[in-house]
Design an enzyme around this catalytic site. Structure first.
Site, PDB file in Angstrom:
ATOM      1  N   ILE A 132       0.821  -1.208   0.000  1.00  0.00           N
ATOM      2  CA  ILE A 132       0.000   0.000   0.000  1.00  0.00           C
ATOM      3  C   ILE A 132       0.857   1.261   0.000  1.00  0.00           C
ATOM      4  CG2 ILE A 132      -0.188   0.153   2.522  1.00  0.00           C
ATOM      5  CD1 ILE A 132      -3.159   0.981   2.067  1.00  0.00           C
ATOM      6  N   THR A 133       0.365   2.282  -0.686  1.00  0.00           N
ATOM      7  CA  THR A 133       1.032   3.577  -0.678  1.00  0.00           C
ATOM      8  C   THR A 133      -0.012   4.667  -0.847  1.00  0.00           C
ATOM      9  OG1 THR A 133       2.911   4.829  -1.541  1.00  0.00           O
ATOM     10  CG2 THR A 133       1.495   3.748  -3.161  1.00  0.00           C
ATOM     11  N   ILE A 179       8.423   2.661  -6.013  1.00  0.00           N
ATOM     12  CA  ILE A 179       8.296   2.045  -7.335  1.00  0.00           C
ATOM     13  C   ILE A 179       7.437   0.791  -7.213  1.00  0.00           C
ATOM     14  CG2 ILE A 179       9.539   0.864  -9.202  1.00  0.00           C
ATOM     15  CD1 ILE A 179      11.914   2.685  -8.622  1.00  0.00           C
ATOM     16  N   GLY A 180       6.476   0.663  -8.092  1.00  0.00           N
ATOM     17  CA  GLY A 180       5.644  -0.534  -8.151  1.00  0.00           C
ATOM     18  C   GLY A 180       5.195  -0.730  -9.586  1.00  0.00           C
ATOM     19  N   PHE A 219       6.531   4.897 -10.908  1.00  0.00           N
ATOM     20  CA  PHE A 219       7.180   5.494  -9.749  1.00  0.00           C
ATOM     21  C   PHE A 219       6.377   6.677  -9.222  1.00  0.00           C
ATOM     22  CE2 PHE A 219       8.928   7.763 -13.433  1.00  0.00           C
ATOM     23  CZ  PHE A 219       8.803   9.093 -13.053  1.00  0.00           C
ATOM     24  N   CYS A 278       4.158   0.892   2.078  1.00  0.00           N
ATOM     25  CA  CYS A 278       4.872  -0.196   1.414  1.00  0.00           C
ATOM     26  C   CYS A 278       5.055  -1.407   2.334  1.00  0.00           C
ATOM     27  CB  CYS A 278       6.214   0.270   0.866  1.00  0.00           C
ATOM     28  SG  CYS A 278       6.072   1.655  -0.281  1.00  0.00           S
TER      29      CYS A 278
END
Length: 281
Positions: free
Chosen positions: A77-78, A185-186, A198, A215
């Protein structure tokens, strides 16, 4: 690789809703797979939103029930929102795809960008993204209680730093001189084409991260360019610098397929014993 195309979708008052941008990603992804468009990087700002990757645990979501958008990228999660520059490079990579190499290239872009603003960043082994490394534990200021690095509760699955007061908030990691993530970054790769990307914290209100476990990392926090520089900086300042380094790194990259280690041919089974011989145990 071919020239990278940039599409600035919207910033500030024209920030793009997450679902709208996600749909735009899908459209560009399909067009890139069909070779109808070149490699493309969408650049934008989102209104405040929490997004959760596939590995997000329930205990990492907002404690107050704030809605979360579940997405198909990797990671956990972000938060996205004002003051954060988001980039979605949609690129065709050779197969078998080397996902790690793609992530490393994006990290390199962001490390170079931060360096231009006088902020030294680094990678952290086992943790994607770009980090400002904290001071050694013995040199960090004491705010009373236990440091997260030494807190035995970190070994307890039930421990949640969000329940321990503002001194443990992810947004305060800089004050505690702990490791803090400046860019996340994901990504996802489908049909050999990348999606997502990003998020670089330029000058956001980082207290948004205090509602979650960013994260999924409980022993570090978050940072921004503005807070690390100690002077104002805007997305308008950072955007052309990010584009420059995206071109430098991604256009010059020598893309290669991931090396697949082939399993050695299985050893031949021992021959059956001849008459009068015993098989070995």
């Amino acid at each position: 690789m071919s020239e990278l195309r940039f599409v600035r979708l919207g910033f500030g008052e024209e920030a793009v809703e997450y679902q709208e941008a996600w749909q735009k990603q899908r459209e560009v992804h399909a067009a890139r797979f069909a070779d109808e468009v070149p490699d493309t990087c969408l650049l934008l700002e989102h209104p405040p939103v929490y997004t959760a990757g596939r590995r997000t645990a329930d205990s990492e979501r907002p404690l107050d029930g704030t809605p979360v958008v579940d997405v198909d990228r990797g990671g956990k999660i972000t938060w996205h929102g004002p003051g954060q520059l988001v980039g979605y490079p949609i690129m065709k990579l050779p197969r078998p795809v080397d996902v790690v190499a793609h992530v490393r290239r994006l990290e390199d872009v962001l490390i170079r960008t931060c360096a231009e603003f006088g902020v030294r960043t680094s990678r952290v082994e086992g943790r994607s993204g770009v980090w400002v490394l904290g001071d050694p534990v013995e040199e960090r200021p004491s705010f009373g209680g236990l440091s997260l690095d030494l807190d035995p509760r970190l070994q307890d699955d039930e421990f949640d730093p969000r329940m321990n007061g503002p001194e443990y908030a992810p947004s305060n990691a800089g004050q505690r001189r702990e490791d803090r993530k400046l860019a996340a970054i994901g990504i996802r790769v489908a049909k050999g084409v990348t999606m997502h990307g990003f998020a670089l914290n330029v000058n956001p209100d980082n207290t948004w991260f205090d509602r979650i476990v960013p994260c999924g990392i409980r022993d570090a926090g978050v940072a921004s360019l503005a807070s690390e520089m100690g002077t104002p900086v805007t997305i308008a300042d950072v955007l052309p610098v990010v584009e420059k380094h995206l071109r430098d790194v991604l256009e010059q990259a020598e893309l290669a397929p991931r090396v697949v280690e082939r399993v050695a041919e299985a050893a031949r089974a021992p021959e059956a014993p001849k008459a009068g011989e015993k098989a070995s145990a």
